[in-house]
Design an enzyme around this catalytic site. Structure first.
Site, mmCIF file in Angstrom:
data_model
loop_
_atom_site.group_PDB
_atom_site.id
_atom_site.type_symbol
_atom_site.label_atom_id
_atom_site.label_comp_id
_atom_site.label_asym_id
_atom_site.label_seq_id
_atom_site.Cartn_x
_atom_site.Cartn_y
_atom_site.Cartn_z
ATOM 1 N N GLU A 256 0.823 -1.222 0.000
ATOM 2 C CA GLU A 256 0.000 0.000 0.000
ATOM 3 C C GLU A 256 0.851 1.263 0.000
ATOM 4 O O GLU A 256 0.406 2.314 -0.440
ATOM 5 C CB GLU A 256 -0.947 0.022 1.213
ATOM 6 C CG GLU A 256 -2.257 -0.655 0.936
ATOM 7 C CD GLU A 256 -3.348 -0.364 1.975
ATOM 8 O OE1 GLU A 256 -3.085 0.332 2.964
ATOM 9 O OE2 GLU A 256 -4.456 -0.868 1.782
ATOM 10 N N HIS A 277 8.193 -26.795 -0.965
ATOM 11 C CA HIS A 277 7.538 -27.915 -1.646
ATOM 12 C C HIS A 277 6.330 -27.445 -2.450
ATOM 13 O O HIS A 277 5.501 -28.249 -2.865
ATOM 14 C CB HIS A 277 7.125 -28.967 -0.615
ATOM 15 C CG HIS A 277 8.291 -29.493 0.153
ATOM 16 N ND1 HIS A 277 8.978 -30.626 -0.193
ATOM 17 C CD2 HIS A 277 8.933 -28.972 1.233
ATOM 18 C CE1 HIS A 277 9.983 -30.808 0.649
ATOM 19 N NE2 HIS A 277 9.979 -29.812 1.529
ATOM 20 N N LYS A 391 -13.957 0.358 -3.723
ATOM 21 C CA LYS A 391 -15.018 0.784 -2.800
ATOM 22 C C LYS A 391 -16.083 1.561 -3.558
ATOM 23 O O LYS A 391 -17.282 1.379 -3.359
ATOM 24 C CB LYS A 391 -14.440 1.696 -1.712
ATOM 25 C CG LYS A 391 -13.541 1.001 -0.715
ATOM 26 C CD LYS A 391 -13.203 1.975 0.398
ATOM 27 C CE LYS A 391 -12.073 1.462 1.248
ATOM 28 N NZ LYS A 391 -11.480 2.495 2.106
#
Ligand code: PA5
Length: 407
Positions: A256, A277, A391
């Site tokens: 951010e 793995h 948003k």
């Protein structure tokens, strides 16, 4: 205290000026006392603390709590659990069912007080607490928000909830050393004084203007140099599974703060040896887009020895008597050698002990390095304009649906 190791020359960089960061460790003695008192009350009266928050308003606390509490069970009698960081109906439904036979306190954390995820979760949980505890709910709900503004602040004032303040000049992802992080951390039984002492020591150590003695600058310069060479992804790796949430906090901090204006390294994380793995093949041998930053704590409190067996059926007697932590550390050395051989630049951050003091030190180190790093990229480390885009779209869609429902 913290050793940073990357053999490239950082002397070529000039010191960059960044804002003073002292106020990021912003907690007065009175505030600290109040936090500890409430934490003691939670430990006395509850066995679950539900922390409602998203992004910087919960990741810091969760990172520290996970790093410093046992893998199984809790450090104090309080289990810290989380809500308001997703919008899953199933999650909330199951959460309420889980709370049913527990004694519950709630800490809702939101600086703006308007973020959708925690606001929705709090609406549900507030009603649950009122139905279950009636008037006593007021005592069991704690609010951490801005000192003056926001809907959450208004609700807290109106309902008479006890309040803690996120300082106006400290953004969410930098707020772990404020009440946003400290209250849940203290409730979980972790020594917040030691945690803050570590951060304060880091704050003072990383003021050093000699780059060669300043690990925060060295780390920021090294990653900037690699970015300039065309690497686009930084992989943060550690060898202790309980650091997974610290990885998440780091990912948000750098993601951010730096990822804007089409710039920035993509922050990704792995836990070894598990992920060797899974993604180990790609790291060793795939597209050459990434470099690695390894976190290593020299001393981990608990350990176990590999037992000797008479039959040696699995052929592992050559390791008998060796400690698992020692084997884990050797696997780290093996990873460094193999990945460097595969052409992956590897940086190492080493701290002496996995405890509250060193976790505080490490988190401040990352915060400072992040601000330096964003400054090198010429982006603002403190805003997140890109987060608004989803948003806005979501609200448009939700409001459209409201119109349709009422038609
Ligand atoms: O780092 C940030 O600023 C964000 O991640 C915020 O913490 C997050 O969006 C939550 O915001 P708020 O605390 O206002 O609810």
């Amino acid at each position: 205290m913290l050793k940073f190791d990357y053999p490239k020359n950082v002397q070529q960089f000039d010191m960059v000026a960044i804002p003073d960061m002292k106020h990021y460790i912003d907690c007065s003695m009175e505030e600290l006392f109040a936090i500890q008192q409430v934490a003691n009350e939670i430990q006395e009266k509850a066995n679950v603390l539900l922390v409602i928050g998203v992004g910087g308003s919960f990741l810091g606390a969760r990172a520290v709590i996970d790093a410093l509490t046992p893998y199984f069970g809790t450090k104090s009698n309080v289990e810290v659990i989380y809500a308001g960081n997703n919008m899953s109906g199933a999650y909330l439904k199951q959460l309420l069912a889980y709370l049913e036979d527990k004694s519950v306190y709630v800490n809702v954390v939101s600086k703006s007080g308007t973020t959708m995820e925690p606001a929705l979760a709090f609406r549900v949980v507030k009603q649950y607490m009122e139905n279950r505890y009636a008037k006593e709910a007021v005592k069991r709900i704690l609010v951490t928000t801005d000192a003056k503004k926001g809907i959450l602040k208004q609700i807290a004032d109106q309902e008479g909830y006890r309040q803690f303040v996120i300082p106006a000049d400290v953004g969410g992802r930098y707020s772990v050393f404020t009440p946003a992080g400290l209250l849940p951390i203290a409730a979980s039984g972790i020594d917040i004084q030691a945690f803050l002492d570590g951060a304060r020591q880091a704050e003072s150590d990383f003021l050093n203007e000699n780059i060669l003695e300043n690990a925060a600058y060295q780390y920021a310069f090294s990653r900037f140099e690699l970015y300039s060479q065309g690497y686009s992804l930084e992989l943060l790796a550690s060898f202790e599974p309980r650091l997974k949430k610290l990885h998440e906090w780091w990912k948000q901090l750098f993601g951010e703060s730096e990822g804007k204006e089409q710039k920035g390294l993509y922050p990704s994380t792995v836990t070894f040896s598990t992920d060797l793995h899974a993604i180990g093949q790609f790291i060793q041998d795939g597209s050459r887009i990434l470099f690695e930053t390894l976190i290593h704590f020299e001393e981990i409190e608990e350990d176990i020895e590999v037992p000797f067996t008479l039959d040696d059926m699995d052929g592992l007697n050559y390791l008998a008597g060796r400690s698992m932590n020692e084997i884990n550390a050797t696997s780290k050395d093996g990873v460094v050698l193999a990945h460097e051989e595969g052409g992956v630049p590897v940086m190492k951050i080493c701290l002496s002990k996995l405890d509250a003091y060193h976790v505080g030190y490490l988190m401040f180190f990352f915060m400072k390095a992040c601000v330096i790093s964003a400054t090198l990229l010429e982006v603002n480390p403190f805003d997140q304009p890109g987060v608004e885009a989803y948003k806005k779209k979501m609200l448009e869609l939700l409001k459209e649906n409201v119109v349709n429902i009422h038609e």
